[in-house]
Scaffold this motif. Structure first.
Motif, mmCIF file in Angstrom:
data_model
loop_
_atom_site.group_PDB
_atom_site.id
_atom_site.type_symbol
_atom_site.label_atom_id
_atom_site.label_comp_id
_atom_site.label_asym_id
_atom_site.label_seq_id
_atom_site.Cartn_x
_atom_site.Cartn_y
_atom_site.Cartn_z
ATOM 1 N N ARG A 265 0.814 -1.217 0.000
ATOM 2 C CA ARG A 265 0.000 0.000 0.000
ATOM 3 C C ARG A 265 0.848 1.267 0.000
ATOM 4 N NH1 ARG A 265 -2.969 -3.064 3.775
ATOM 5 N NH2 ARG A 265 -2.043 -1.916 5.497
ATOM 6 N N GLU A 266 1.906 1.296 0.793
ATOM 7 C CA GLU A 266 2.747 2.491 0.915
ATOM 8 C C GLU A 266 4.145 2.266 0.332
ATOM 9 O OE1 GLU A 266 2.357 5.571 2.421
ATOM 10 O OE2 GLU A 266 0.241 5.351 2.919
ATOM 11 N N ILE A 267 4.686 1.072 0.560
ATOM 12 C CA ILE A 267 6.029 0.734 0.096
ATOM 13 C C ILE A 267 5.942 -0.546 -0.728
ATOM 14 C CG2 ILE A 267 8.420 0.301 0.766
ATOM 15 C CD1 ILE A 267 7.774 1.469 3.513
ATOM 16 N N ALA A 268 6.431 -0.490 -1.958
ATOM 17 C CA ALA A 268 6.397 -1.659 -2.828
ATOM 18 C C ALA A 268 7.800 -1.943 -3.349
ATOM 19 C CB ALA A 268 5.435 -1.441 -3.989
ATOM 20 N N MET A 269 8.000 -3.190 -3.807
ATOM 21 C CA MET A 269 9.332 -3.587 -4.252
ATOM 22 C C MET A 269 9.247 -4.406 -5.527
ATOM 23 S SD MET A 269 12.326 -5.325 -1.959
ATOM 24 C CE MET A 269 13.962 -5.668 -2.631
ATOM 25 N N VAL A 270 10.143 -4.119 -6.450
ATOM 26 C CA VAL A 270 10.317 -4.904 -7.666
ATOM 27 C C VAL A 270 11.578 -5.735 -7.471
ATOM 28 C CG1 VAL A 270 10.719 -4.847 -10.156
ATOM 29 C CG2 VAL A 270 9.206 -3.154 -9.095
ATOM 30 N N PHE A 271 11.438 -7.052 -7.488
ATOM 31 C CA PHE A 271 12.572 -7.921 -7.192
ATOM 32 C C PHE A 271 13.427 -8.182 -8.437
ATOM 33 C CE2 PHE A 271 9.539 -8.715 -3.832
ATOM 34 C CZ PHE A 271 10.339 -8.719 -2.708
ATOM 35 N N GLN A 272 14.613 -8.717 -8.177
ATOM 36 C CA GLN A 272 15.629 -8.839 -9.214
ATOM 37 C C GLN A 272 15.235 -9.792 -10.332
ATOM 38 O OE1 GLN A 272 19.527 -9.524 -7.671
ATOM 39 N NE2 GLN A 272 20.383 -10.187 -9.606
ATOM 40 N N LEU B 73 6.494 4.894 -2.070
ATOM 41 C CA LEU B 73 7.909 4.550 -2.183
ATOM 42 C C LEU B 73 8.032 3.224 -2.926
ATOM 43 C CD1 LEU B 73 10.954 4.845 -1.462
ATOM 44 C CD2 LEU B 73 10.449 3.694 0.710
ATOM 45 N N LEU B 74 8.815 3.238 -3.996
ATOM 46 C CA LEU B 74 9.057 2.023 -4.774
ATOM 47 C C LEU B 74 10.544 1.686 -4.711
ATOM 48 C CD1 LEU B 74 8.058 -0.166 -6.758
ATOM 49 C CD2 LEU B 74 8.601 1.422 -8.618
ATOM 50 N N ILE B 75 10.846 0.448 -4.354
ATOM 51 C CA ILE B 75 12.224 -0.035 -4.326
ATOM 52 C C ILE B 75 12.392 -1.022 -5.467
ATOM 53 C CG2 ILE B 75 13.968 -1.251 -2.971
ATOM 54 C CD1 ILE B 75 12.456 -0.396 -0.446
ATOM 55 N N ALA B 76 13.345 -0.770 -6.342
ATOM 56 C CA ALA B 76 13.605 -1.647 -7.485
ATOM 57 C C ALA B 76 14.992 -2.253 -7.306
ATOM 58 C CB ALA B 76 13.519 -0.866 -8.795
#
Length: 329
Positions: free
Chosen positions: A89-96, A174-177
């Motif tokens: 919802r607030e922080i998402a991540m795209v994994f390797q 916030l998106l972490i890639a």
């Protein structure tokens, strides 16, 4: 700019058969609202583990957060259950590796739509329509025909677009890639980075890019955070860091990157290998590979501090930044 996320003195440890490994050792950085920050460094430098700590997914029971703090929008992410409540919802991540992250037995449209069904209570039809719109938005051709395809029917670049669509489903701030362009050819790498930059601008979200490739983020990131052996060794605005490297590790990475204008006749690789985290050298962890090392470097671990030249946001953990600034390639 106001910080959306702050990481302070983060320490992450893992129990191994050889002893305790400190994968992240006192890392500190922050990400402002709407800012793009790149976490850079060789494999094993602690980048991905830092992201896992932010997401609350450090592998257990072997791994644990042994110290420091992580706050998001003023909330303590290390409070039990805090990260879980914000994931997606607030922080998402795209994994390797998108192929291993996607379920091979479910159709792609259903996997994207599951985000809406689980978190928004959408019906199957509503979730399918939302998944279609996301697939179109991330640039998947003939999206209506590909909703019912399986992950193995997509190319690597298209699978990465699917992962980005899933991460954006709930409009995170916030998106972490994590290494989003690994194993992709140069053309597809550029397309994925352009896509992330466009989506970041449209959503106004903050973006953390984790990579070992300095060239990938050169035109995207606002700031960079260089990590080595679990520690932050240099940080600052991307142009300042790239053009006036203040740490020998950063200078070495820059010297090993090909340039198209022919200004550099030969690449200059960094000698040696990253240290064994079970037996780190005393003092500065980089000193066995450093041309500027002296007895002080072998006994005293330097902390981040502003470089002799502005801006003050450009900092390096080095006892001899002047030498690096004068001789960096």
């Amino acid at each position: 700019m106001t910080a959306l996320m702050r990481v302070r003195e983060l320490r992450v440890e893992f129990d191994t058969s050889g002893g305790v490994v400190t994968a992240v050792d006192g890392a500190s950085f922050e990400v402002a609202a709407g800012e793009t920050v790149a976490l850079l460094g060789e494999s094993g430098s602690g980048k991905s583990v830092t992201a896992q700590a932010v997401m609350g997914i450090v592998p257990k029971p072997a791994g644990r957060i042994a110290g420091g703090s992580i706050t998001y929008d003023g909330r303590d992410l290390l409070t039990p259950g805090a990260a879980k409540g914000l994931r997606g919802r607030e922080i998402a991540m795209v994994f390797q590796d998108p192929l291993s992250s996607l379920n091979p037995v479910f159709r792609v449209g259903a996997q994207i739509g599951e985000m809406f069904r689980r978190h928004r209570g959408a019906s199957r039809r509503e979730a399918r329509a939302a998944a279609l719109e996301l697939m179109k938005r991330v640039g998947i051709p003939a999206a209506s025909k590909r909703l019912d395809d399986y992950p193995h029917q997509f190319s690597g670049g298209m699978r990465q677009r699917v992962m980005i669509a899933m991460a954006l489903a709930l409009s995170p701030r916030l998106l972490i890639a994590d290494e989003p362009t690994t194993a992709l050819d140069v053309t597809v790498q550029a397309q994925i980075m352009d896509l992330l930059a466009r989506l970041q601008a449209e959503e106004g979200m903050s973006l953390v890019l984790i990579t070992h490739d300095l060239g990938v983020v050169a035109d995207v990131a606002d700031r960079v955070v260089l990590m080595y052996a679990g520690r932050v060794v240099e940080t600052g605005p991307i142009r300042e860091v790239y053009e006036h490297s203040g740490h020998p590790y950063t200078a070495g990475l820059m010297g090993s990157v090909p340039v198209l204008d022919g200004a550099r006749d030969r690449l200059t690789p960094i000698q040696g290998s990253p240290p064994d985290l079970l037996s780190l050298p005393t003092g500065c962890s980089f000193h066995p590979r450093c041309h500027y090392a002296d007895p002080l470097c072998t006994t005293d671990q330097p902390n981040l501090r502003p470089l002799p030249t502005p801006p003050p946001q450009h900092q390096a953990a080095c006892h001899h930044p002047e030498g690096v600034l004068n001789h960096a390639p």
